[in-house]
Enzyme design. Structure first.
Site, mmCIF file in Angstrom:
data_model
loop_
_atom_site.group_PDB
_atom_site.id
_atom_site.type_symbol
_atom_site.label_atom_id
_atom_site.label_comp_id
_atom_site.label_asym_id
_atom_site.label_seq_id
_atom_site.Cartn_x
_atom_site.Cartn_y
_atom_site.Cartn_z
ATOM 1 C CE LYS A 143 40.039 24.619 44.691
ATOM 2 N NZ LYS A 143 39.974 23.281 45.235
ATOM 3 C CB SER A 152 40.374 20.724 47.346
ATOM 4 O OG SER A 152 39.765 21.910 47.797
#
Length: 196
Positions: A99, A56
């Site tokens: 993230k 990711s």
């Protein structure tokens, strides 16, 4: 010098040696305990090692990268846009998300036509691996207004990331952020500080 005096001198000399060895041993033990305590404090209050699992955050971070997370900075300053942050998946705090911060408290975030808008202005950024596909806009296809302590986060591999676009993750509160990804320590050929 008599034999008795000689024995008394040797006994005194041996006693001094034993005291010196005991003293040195105590000093070494003290330093070992100090190192162990310092390591414990650093790992629990200053830094933490974590490992990237999945794709990711590609191309910035890769699967199996090992990072040190700075847990101290956000006690003195607020997270900034584009910081890479670590926060738990849920209350168990066994699994963590890694993230990038895109939206800051009080801002309105929307993803429209594959592009990110902050307060109705196109976000100038270059971290996304590719443009966001229309089916990956998620809940951000409609404007999301961030609360006073909320952040909107995305993975750099935008079409292969579970992040704030998914209601299961949603906006991330400052209190949930463990820290900022600071340095990659493994693999050694990619060792270095992570910059935003």
């Amino acid at each position: 010098m008599s034999e008795q005096q000689n024995l008394e001198l040797n006994d005194g000399s041996n006693s001094e040696k034993a005291k010196k060895i005991a003293s040195e041993s105590l000093h070494i033990l003290f330093y070992i305990l100090l190192v162990i305590l310092s390591t414990f404090l650093i790992l629990h209050f200053v830094g933490q090692r974590t490992q990237v699992l999945g794709q990711s955050m590609e191309n910035t971070l890769s699967n199996q990268d090992n990072l040190i997370v700075d847990k101290l900075s956000y006690h003195f300053m607020k997270p900034h846009r584009f910081d890479i942050v670590v926060f738990p998946e849920d209350d168990t705090k066994d699994i963590f998300y890694i993230k990038r911060i895109i939206g800051l408290p009080g801002e309105t975030v929307q993803i429209f036509d594959g592009k990110i808008y902050i307060n109705n202005e196109l976000l100038d950024e270059h971290y996304g691996k590719e443009e966001i596909s229309l089916d990956r806009e998620g809940i951000a296809e409609r404007p999301i207004v961030l609360g006073d302590n909320e952040y909107f986060v995305l993975g750099d591999n935008r079409n292969h990331s579970m992040d704030s676009r998914d209601p299961a993750v949603g906006n991330v509160s400052k209190s949930a952020i463990i820290g900022k990804a600071w340095v990659r320590v493994w693999p050694l050929n990619r060792f270095g500080f992570l910059s935003n």
